[in-house]
Design an enzyme around this catalytic site. Structure first.
Site, PDB file in Angstrom:
ATOM      1  N   CYS A  85       0.809  -1.213   0.000  1.00  0.00           N
ATOM      2  CA  CYS A  85       0.000   0.000   0.000  1.00  0.00           C
ATOM      3  C   CYS A  85       0.849   1.273   0.000  1.00  0.00           C
ATOM      4  CB  CYS A  85      -0.941  -0.014   1.189  1.00  0.00           C
ATOM      5  SG  CYS A  85      -1.809  -1.596   1.330  1.00  0.00           S
ATOM      6  N   HIS A 341      -8.935   3.517  -1.350  1.00  0.00           N
ATOM      7  CA  HIS A 341      -7.596   2.953  -1.182  1.00  0.00           C
ATOM      8  C   HIS A 341      -7.207   2.082  -2.382  1.00  0.00           C
ATOM      9  CE1 HIS A 341      -4.016   1.538   0.601  1.00  0.00           C
ATOM     10  NE2 HIS A 341      -4.485   0.573   1.351  1.00  0.00           N
TER      11      HIS A 341
END
Ligand SMILES: [Zn+2]
Lengths: 395, 136
Positions: A85, A341
């Site tokens: 991420c 996200h």
């Protein structure tokens, strides 16, 4: 080292499954950033791109090369970064290093992901690839499970009754939903505002004690930024945003972090380097886009970055100290929870937000007044990659 | 210098309920699962040691949303256990009622056995993981 400025930013909507390919999404974000920088594709000397799971999402590797060609940045070096991420933040930090070194004067950095397109089963499987495949995945670890275990450990470590902690975490989600609801590029734009605590707590259980509303969504999207040397930036914009500090750190599987958990030691090291490079302290930061993949992750991050004492961040959210107008404005974009996200693009999305905030260009309902110093914090895996960056107005 | 103990041999031992770790000859710390360097001092002079598999639960969760291919396993409980020798290790909790897992588990003593994950199309083979049972 030369001073390095962000001179332009671009972003697609962050959302559920999109019709456009990863290459197309990245190319659109990149083109917006280049256009906003008053540049042409031929001015870009290199591309630095975060992309985590393009191979799994659409059978597409090496997205950076195809995107470079797509937008007309022909034959330039194009690098892909994979730090789960934190990928786009790694890409931007490396792009910063190349410009700071003087080797390139203008580069493009960003990221793209189509995690929503994968669907929950494949996305959950592939996200779990950023835990240890041999020593953690056999036990059935998933990303929610990592932060669920950190939640129970947090409650035990700081002696906070679990129910009280869950209510504090609900406040985190509610604040993020409120900000995202007025961010037109957020996945939950126009949705979820003023959600009651009971609704957060009562939504379906993902991994105890985390419910759906404690978890960020799977998202598609892309974001990009143009970095330029100070000399080049002067000619391009009246509002250069300087990157004044960066830090990055790595570490091993979650169980090997036991000396510090629920603190994330890699974050403390990464952010300290960023603060030292910038010559600022946590109290100097006006706003921070931090890695709130789960509600508990916001508390852990805000403490690790030095904004609140360990075990006290939940109280800070309850009192509005982490909101616009509080001690520090956290995630005015809506954060991962509400803006979305798209993992390979997330860090670039954070930089997009802080640059717009420092320029005073976001919607009034979520503009941090007179923001001068901003920070981004991005976590990859279960703490395996951390990147922190500090941004300051150049005018 | 190479590994004193690699995954393959660690895994074979774990399938027989034997938990192998590495004892650092410089600082005395135990490293498990195996690595080239000591988790505390990064020294590489380590000897294989067999751990008892006893410890206490430090945290847990019960998972309700499965990864692709593991849908039949939910709900299941994951625990992080602090071994008596010091390191923490991730495994599952043997329980007939994973939904009942609560904060009362934290601090409870456990004893290790194992369960094998057969692997999937991504994993290049399977792997055993600790399966912990509450000591009553
Ligand atoms: Zn040692």
């Amino acid at each position: 080292m030369k001073k390095v400025a962000v001179v332009g930013v671009g972003e697609t909507n962050f959302s559920g499954p999109q019709e456009k390919t990863g290459v197309e999404l990245l190319a659109e974000a990149a083109t917006e950033a280049i256009t906003e920088s008053n540049l042409k594709p031929k001015d870009i000397k290199a591309l630095f791109v975060g992309n985590v799971l393009g191979d799994f999402a659409e059978g597409q590797g090496m997205v950076q090369a195809f995107a470079a060609e797509n937008i007309g940045c022909l034959y330039v070096p194009a690098n892909r970064y994979e730090g789960a991420c934190a990928s786009a933040s790694m890409a931007i930090r490396d792009a910063f290093m190349w410009v700071a070194s003087g080797y390139y004067d203008i580069v493009l950095a960003g990221g793209v992901e189509r995690a929503a397109t994968m669907g929950t089963g494949l996305a959950t499987r592939t996200f779990a690839m950023f835990s240890d495949a041999r020593y953690e995945y056999p036990a059935g670890i998933t990303f929610p499970a990592v932060f669920a275990m950190l939640t129970h450990l947090y409650a035990d470590t700081y002696k906070i009754p679990l129910q009280k902690l869950r209510e504090q975490m609900a406040r985190v989600s509610i604040q993020s939903y409120n900000h995202g609801s007025v961010n037109p590029r957020a996945q939950f734009f126009g949705k979820n505002a003023s959600m009651p605590v009971e609704k957060v707590l009562g939504s379906f259980m993902v991994a105890t004690p985390l419910t759906l509303h404690d978890c960020c969504p799977f998202s598609d999207g892309a974001a990009a930024v143009v970095l330029a040397s100070e000399e080049a930036a002067k000619k391009l914009t009246k509002k250069p945003v300087f990157i004044t500090g960066t830090g990055q750190s790595s570490c091993g599987p979650l169980s090997n972090q036991s000396d510090y958990l629920p603190r994330i030691r890699a974050r403390e090291i990464s952010s300290r380097r960023a603060y030292e490079m910038a010559g600022v302290k946590p109290g100097d930061i006006d706003l921070c886009e931090l890695h709130d993949c789960f509600s508990i992750a916001s508390l852990i991050a805000a403490e690790g970055l030095g904004f609140f004492e360990y075990g006290k961040a939940g109280e800070a959210w309850e009192k509005g100290q982490a909101d616009i107008g509080g001690k520090i404005a956290i995630n005015p974009s809506g954060g991962l929870k509400s803006k979305g996200h798209p993992i390979g693009a997330t860090g670039a999305g954070q930089v997009y937000e802080v640059v717009k905030q420092l320029r005073g260009e976001v919607e009034p309902a979520r503009q941090v007044p007179d923001a001068r110093v901003a920070m981004t914090d991005t976590l990859g895996g279960d703490g395996g990659t951390l990147v922190d960056m500090i941004f300051q107005r150049g005018w | 210098m190479g590994h004193k103990l690699i995954f393959k041999d660690y895994n074979e031992a774990l399938k027989n309920n034997r938990l192998l770790g590495l004892k650092c000859q410089s600082c005395g710390a135990i490293t498990v699962p195996p690595k080239i360097a000591c988790r505390q001092c990064a020294g590489q002079d380590m000897e294989i040691t067999e751990l008892r598999g006893n410890g206490k639960i430090r945290t847990f969760t019960t998972v309700f949303v499965a990864a692709e291919g593991r849908e039949s396993e939910i709900p299941y409980t994951i625990v992080m256990v602090e071994l008596d020798e010091g390191p923490w290790i991730m495994g599952n909790l043997e329980t007939t009622d994973p939904k009942a897992a609560s904060m009362e588990l934290i601090g409870k003593r456990v004893k290790m056995e194992n369960r094998v994950f057969p692997g999937d199309k991504y994993s290049a083979g399977g792997g055993a993981r600790p399966l912990f049972d509450l000591v009553r």
